[in-house]
Design a protein around this motif. Structure first.
Motif: not given
Ligand code: URA
Length: 251
Positions: A177-180, A213-218, A249-251
Motif C-alpha cells: 500500500q505505498p503512498k507513491i 488511488n495510489i499516485p504514479v509518477v513516471v 496527499q491527504p493523510s
C-alpha cells in the motif's frame, strides 16, 4: 566523507547543478571538489544507507508475514513462462514492506539474476544515488520489477510474460500500500498505466495505479540515464514532482 559531502556527491552523480546556490558553504566546496576531480559516478563508493539516516527509522510494526512468505515462495517456484528455464533465480523485490515509496522497474538483468536482488548493477547504483539525492536510503523504499525473472540477453519482456508475471507485482502493491509509485522507464510505465503513450509525454504528470488511488509518477530508467546523462535533470524534476505529490496527499 562527512554526510554533507556525501550528499553533495549524490547530487553531483545525478548531474544536478541547479542546487548549488542553495547548498551550504561546505556542500558547495564539496561539489566543486568532486566536479574538479572529474568524478561523475562512483558506484563502489555509494553506500546503500548512512547510519545517521537509518537510526531515525521507526521500529517496524507487525506485518502480515504469512502473505509475504507465501508470495515469495510462489515467485521462487514459478514456472508459468519460459523464463524460469534460463534464470539463475527469481528476483522477488527488496526493501521496506511498509514503504511510502515503491519503485518499479522492468525486469532483472544479469547482476540481479546472479544476486537475487533488483537494481544491483550500474543502473542500481545510479538509482541509489537518485534516491539518496531525495534523502531516501534504499532500505526505506520498496524496489521491484514487473518481471521477476531475467529475459535472456536482457531483451524487452513480451506482453505475455508481463501478463503472466504481473499478478505477483499486483500482490506486492496490495501488501505494501505505498503512498507513491515511481515507474522507471517506458516498459514499467506502459504496463502500470495500461498505455502506450511515449514516456516523454507521461513524465511531468500524475496518474493513479489501476483502480486504486495510489499516485504514479513516471521517470526515465536509470539505464537510459547512464546512456543519456543530460536527461538526468529531467529525471530529477520527476523525483521532485513525486515528492510534491506525496506532500500534498491527504493523510
Ligand atoms: N533494470 C530493471 O528494470 N530492473 C532491475 O532490477 C535491473 C535493471
Amino acid at each position: 566523507m562527512s554526510n554533507q559531502i556525501q550528499f553533495a556527491h549524490y547530487l553531483n552523480t545525478m548531474g544536478i547543478q541547479l542546487w548549488k546556490e542553495r547548498l551550504s558553504p561546505e556542500l558547495q566546496t564539496a561539489t566543486v571538489e568532486l566536479t574538479e576531480s572529474g568524478m561523475t559516478e562512483s558506484p563502489s563508493s555509494i553506500p546503500t544507507s548512512t547510519p545517521q539516516m537509518t537510526a531515525e527509522i521507526e521500529q517496524p510494526v507487525a506485518q502480515p508475514k504469512v502473505d509475504w512468505v507465501d508470495l515469495e515462495t510462489k515467485v521462487n517456484q514459478c514456472t508459468a513462462c519460459e523464463l524460469h528455464k534460463t534464470r539463475k533465480q527469481a528476483v522477488f523485490g527488496v526493501g521496506d514492506r511498509q514503504a511510502t515509496w515503491m519503485i518499479i522497474g522492468e525486469a532483472p538483468g544479469a547482476d540481479e539474476d546472479s544476486q537475487g536482488e533488483p537494481f544491483v548493477g550500474r543502473a542500481g547504483k545510479l538509482l541509489n544515488a537518485m534516491l539518496y539525492a531525495l534523502k531516501l536510503p534504499r532500505e526505506n523504499v520498496y524496489i521491484a520489477n514487473i518481471l521477476k525473472c531475467r529475459p535472456p540477453d536482457n531483451r524487452t519482456p513480451s506482453q505475455e510474460e508481463m501478463v503472466q508475471c504481473s499478478p505477483f507485482l499486483k500482490q506486492q502493491i496490495k501488501l505494501i500500500q505505498p503512498k507513491i509509485i515511481l515507474a522507471l522507464g517506458s516498459v514499467a510505465a506502459h504496463y502500470l498505466l495500461a498505455t502506450d503513450t511515449p514516456i516523454g509525454k507521461l513524465r511531468g504528470q500524475t496518474f493513479t495505479y489501476s483502480d486504486t488511488n495510489i499516485p504514479v509518477v513516471v521517470t526515465y530508467h536509470p539505464a537510459y540515464l547512464l546512456r543519456r546523462p543530460t536527461e538526468k535533470r529531467k529525471s530529477w524534476q520527476d523525483l521532485q514532482l513525486a515528492t510534491q505529490v506525496l506532500t500534498h496527499q491527504p493523510s
